[in-house]
Write an enzyme that holds these catalytic residues in place. Structure first.
Site, mmCIF file in Angstrom:
data_model
loop_
_atom_site.group_PDB
_atom_site.id
_atom_site.type_symbol
_atom_site.label_atom_id
_atom_site.label_comp_id
_atom_site.label_asym_id
_atom_site.label_seq_id
_atom_site.Cartn_x
_atom_site.Cartn_y
_atom_site.Cartn_z
ATOM 1 C CB SER A 260 -0.867 -0.008 1.255
ATOM 2 O OG SER A 260 -1.406 1.272 1.465
ATOM 3 C CE1 TYR B 57 -3.414 -2.105 5.531
ATOM 4 C CE2 TYR B 57 -2.924 0.038 4.585
ATOM 5 C CZ TYR B 57 -3.246 -1.291 4.434
ATOM 6 O OH TYR B 57 -3.403 -1.805 3.174
#
Ligand SMILES: *[C@@H]1O[C@H](CO)[C@@H](O)[C@H](O)[C@H]1NC(C)=O
Length: 404
Positions: A220, A233
């Site tokens: 990501s 995250y």
């Protein structure tokens, strides 16, 4: 007339040289260097021209560049999926499920792992895919299950090797500012995104080395850029990136090619669910220490939840850029190291690579969660400072505030 020729020459040169530069310079970095290469080349051509390059040299240069450009344009035929086996984690929903379906349709022998063999995702896959597809139950945080999935895969493959591993399973157990995120959020993200993927990758590597296969990992942009409110995250994906990047050069001599996919925001899995954020919010309020709750204030945390929910609503629903990238990483004779998949990712990296941090931070805030509510304690403090500036009698004001 002369002027006009100058421009034609410059135009042609910059198109060809720029195209060639893109191939060598930019393909593995991002869109940004392409733009820089084009500008640089235009400049170089201009300088050369001002020294009036001899016509012969100019022509030779043009030919060379044309050849390079043509080599780049040569369509590289993808490998055939026929007879190749791939193992994909996290196929209950989202990218994993869509990828399993697509790769199955392309002719791969797919091993799709799901958390729940009797869930909706597994049912859909059974219904829509060919009999080649094998569903396996796997929670990647459970080493025992990873081991079992490896045994089952090996048993089914027999002597045949495994061509690809698609590390897709991941979670976003994350909510709010880094200071507010619970330790369990950090550990939850690390446990799945990093340690889980690590365990699966280690388990399957012997098979992949044997077949000189491929590893494709979903990462990501949040694992490289400091998105506000995504510390837990992002940190887990950052750890994953470093591991995968290290593998990439270590596995080079083994002939295993390693690619990373960097998707923009998509509606996948739980986080696309409004109730999910409601739950996260409640759990955070419930678990936060009274001091922190007081200092940040409930409105502040509530705004974060609203922003997350709003962002979720605007996320893209068309997963095809990501699925296409996964397929290309598995089948291209020369897969890219990184695939920027989805709207805006390249632009985001352009800003991140070529602008000062202060600009890219602002950009990320604007893009993701732009908070308007000030934390409770800061509001009080600002009020105090303001009063001080306007009035010399500090004690008086402090007293008033304390009485409140
Ligand atoms: C996966 O993790 C477990 C527990 O930490 C470990 O025993 C096992 O060896 C790991 N698998 C591989 C292939 O390293």
């Amino acid at each position: 007339m002369e002027d006009y020729l100058d421009w034609v020459y410059m135009g042609v040169m910059s198109v060809f040289v720029g195209g060639a530069m893109k191939k060598f310079l930019a393909s593995h970095i991002s869109a940004a260097p392409t733009a820089v290469a084009w500008l640089g080349v235009t400049l170089v051509v201009q300088i050369l021209w001002s020294y009036s390059v001899p016509a012969v040299l100019g022509l030779a240069l043009l030919c060379l560049v044309c050849c390079l450009y043509a080599a780049r344009m040569d369509p590289v035929l993808p490998l055939s999926a026929e007879g190749k086996a791939v193992f994909i984690t996290g196929c209950d929903t989202g990218f994993g499920k869509a990828a399993a379906r697509r790769l199955d349709a392309q002719g791969f022998e797919v091993f799709a792992t799901v958390l729940d063999l009797f869930g909706e995702g597994a049912r859909d896959l059974r219904k829509t895919c060919s009999p080649r597809l094998t569903l396996l139950q796997l929670d990647i945080t459970q080493p025992q299950q990873v081991h079992q999935a490896l045994l089952d895969t090996k048993a089914k493959l027999g002597l045949k090797g495994l061509w690809g591993l698609v590390n897709n399973a991941g979670v976003c157990v994350n909510f709010g500012d880094a200071e507010l995120s619970l330790m369990s959020n950090y550990r939850g993200c690390m446990e799945v995104n990093f340690f889980g993927t690590l365990n699966v990758t280690k388990a399957f590597l012997p098979l992949l080395r044997q077949s000189k296969g491929r590893i494709v990992t979903m990462s990501s942009p949040a694992g490289e850029q400091p998105f506000p409110c995504l510390a837990a995250y992002g940190a887990s994906k950052a750890a994953l990136n470093l591991f995968i990047n290290t593998l990439r050069h270590e596995l080079d001599p083994w002939g295993v090619k390693v690619s990373t996919i960097l998707p923009s925001s998509y509606k996948t899995g739980q986080p696309s669910n409004l109730e999910y954020w409601e739950c996260q919010y409640k759990s955070l309020i419930h678990n936060l220490s009274p001091d922190l709750l007081e200092e940040y204030g409930e409105e502040y945390i509530q705004e974060t939840k609203d922003l997350f929910q709003r962002h979720t609503q605007t996320a893209s629903e068309d997963l095809s850029p990501v699925i296409h990238a996964i397929s290309e990483a598995l089948l291209s004779p020369q897969p890219q190291l990184r695939y920027y998949a989805g709207p805006g990712v390249r632009f985001m990296y352009f800003i991140y690579s070529f602008f000062p941090m202060s600009v890219s931070d602002k950009f990320l805030q604007r893009l993701f969660v732009q908070k308007k509510v000030t934390p409770h304690a800061l509001r009080k403090e600002n009020g105090l400072t303001h009063n001080n500036n306007n009035n010399n009698n500090i004690n008086n004001h402090v007293e008033r505030i304390e009485k409140k």
